[in-house]
Motif scaffolding. Sequence first.
Motif, PDB file in Angstrom:
ATOM      1  N   SER A 158       1.709  -2.267  -5.872  1.00 47.75           N
ATOM      2  CA  SER A 158       1.384  -1.327  -4.802  1.00 47.75           C
ATOM      3  C   SER A 158       0.058  -0.663  -5.140  1.00 47.75           C
ATOM      4  CB  SER A 158       2.476  -0.263  -4.661  1.00 47.75           C
ATOM      5  OG  SER A 158       3.715  -0.845  -4.343  1.00 47.75           O
ATOM      6  N   VAL A 159      -0.851  -0.615  -4.181  1.00 51.09           N
ATOM      7  CA  VAL A 159      -2.144   0.041  -4.387  1.00 51.09           C
ATOM      8  C   VAL A 159      -2.168   1.348  -3.612  1.00 51.09           C
ATOM      9  CG1 VAL A 159      -3.335  -2.140  -4.757  1.00 51.09           C
ATOM     10  CG2 VAL A 159      -3.205  -1.189  -2.453  1.00 51.09           C
ATOM     11  N   SER A 160      -3.109   2.197  -3.932  1.00 50.49           N
ATOM     12  CA  SER A 160      -3.188   3.494  -3.265  1.00 50.49           C
ATOM     13  C   SER A 160      -3.764   3.355  -1.868  1.00 50.49           C
ATOM     14  CB  SER A 160      -4.045   4.464  -4.079  1.00 50.49           C
ATOM     15  OG  SER A 160      -5.363   3.963  -4.199  1.00 50.49           O
ATOM     16  N   ASN A 195      -2.224   9.312  -6.310  1.00 52.28           N
ATOM     17  CA  ASN A 195      -2.648   8.112  -7.019  1.00 52.28           C
ATOM     18  C   ASN A 195      -4.173   8.073  -7.061  1.00 52.28           C
ATOM     19  OD1 ASN A 195       0.007   6.792  -7.270  1.00 52.28           O
ATOM     20  ND2 ASN A 195      -0.098   6.680  -5.042  1.00 52.28           N
ATOM     21  N   ALA A 230       1.146   4.018  -6.481  1.00 54.06           N
ATOM     22  CA  ALA A 230       0.452   2.795  -6.885  1.00 54.06           C
ATOM     23  C   ALA A 230       1.012   2.359  -8.232  1.00 54.06           C
ATOM     24  CB  ALA A 230      -1.050   3.060  -6.980  1.00 54.06           C
ATOM     25  N   GLN A 231       1.578   1.166  -8.275  1.00 53.29           N
ATOM     26  CA  GLN A 231       2.283   0.738  -9.480  1.00 53.29           C
ATOM     27  C   GLN A 231       2.710  -0.719  -9.354  1.00 53.29           C
ATOM     28  OE1 GLN A 231       5.890   3.012  -9.469  1.00 53.29           O
ATOM     29  NE2 GLN A 231       6.721   1.889  -7.755  1.00 53.29           N
ATOM     30  N   GLU A 285       0.854  -1.183   0.000  1.00 48.38           N
ATOM     31  CA  GLU A 285       0.000   0.000   0.000  1.00 48.38           C
ATOM     32  C   GLU A 285       0.889   1.232   0.000  1.00 48.38           C
ATOM     33  OE1 GLU A 285      -4.053   1.603   2.227  1.00 48.38           O
ATOM     34  OE2 GLU A 285      -2.942  -0.093   3.028  1.00 48.38           O
ATOM     35  N   ALA A 286       0.686   2.084  -0.975  1.00 48.15           N
ATOM     36  CA  ALA A 286       1.535   3.260  -1.128  1.00 48.15           C
ATOM     37  C   ALA A 286       1.542   4.102   0.144  1.00 48.15           C
ATOM     38  CB  ALA A 286       1.053   4.104  -2.305  1.00 48.15           C
ATOM     39  N   ARG A 311      -7.590   6.437  -6.800  1.00 45.48           N
ATOM     40  CA  ARG A 311      -8.108   5.226  -6.175  1.00 45.48           C
ATOM     41  C   ARG A 311      -8.878   4.399  -7.191  1.00 45.48           C
ATOM     42  NH1 ARG A 311      -7.473   3.134  -1.358  1.00 45.48           N
ATOM     43  NH2 ARG A 311      -9.689   3.046  -0.917  1.00 45.48           N
TER      44      ARG A 311
END
Length: 203
Positions: A130-132, A168, A107-108, A47-48, A170
């Motif tokens: 990685s998510v926001s 980022n 997020a990437q 998680e970012a 969502r």
Amino acid sequence: VNRTGTWTLRVNVNGQPIAVTYSPTVLPGAEAPAKCNVTGPGLTSAEAGKPQTFTIQAIDQWGNLRTTENSGATFTVTYSPSQLAATPSIAYIGSGKYEAVYTPKFAQTHTITIKQGTTSVAQSPYTGVSVSTGPVSSRSLVGGIPTSSRVVGDGQMFTIVSRDQFDNVRTGGGDANEFFVSARNGAFDGTVLSITHATGGNY
């Protein structure tokens, strides 16, 4: 002997045991990078903006778990793209284990490479996503609000783009309850506008 522990050795001469008995303790050998075990959620998902962790268990070529700090080259962890995360750190935490920590900024999709010296460890490199983090009002965007006159009773629409602290967008679609939109003419009259998820981070 390729297994750790305390072993008992007895020597016989002409079928008769020698009085002396040896009880050597066999310790783990040096780390074998390909045999080491890497576990933890931070390998494949993150998680970012939040620290992510995973653990490396040092193991020798015979599959014995090491119980002390490594005897050879140190472990190293790199994150790619490198400019999109804080430099990973790694520390010995006891019982032959090492904890790696990194914090992604965006997020990437990312790649984590673990090596001992120049040799890759276990199944390295690992690919993760990685998510926001949660929505942040100061970073989210609002667009399409009518600026000209409208007829009473006509429905009006505008868009909210949900973004986290790193800008980022969502994508989960579960942020409708995080936003509160009201209409007022002077004092708040209790009118609350409905919010529905459109697509991605758009509402």
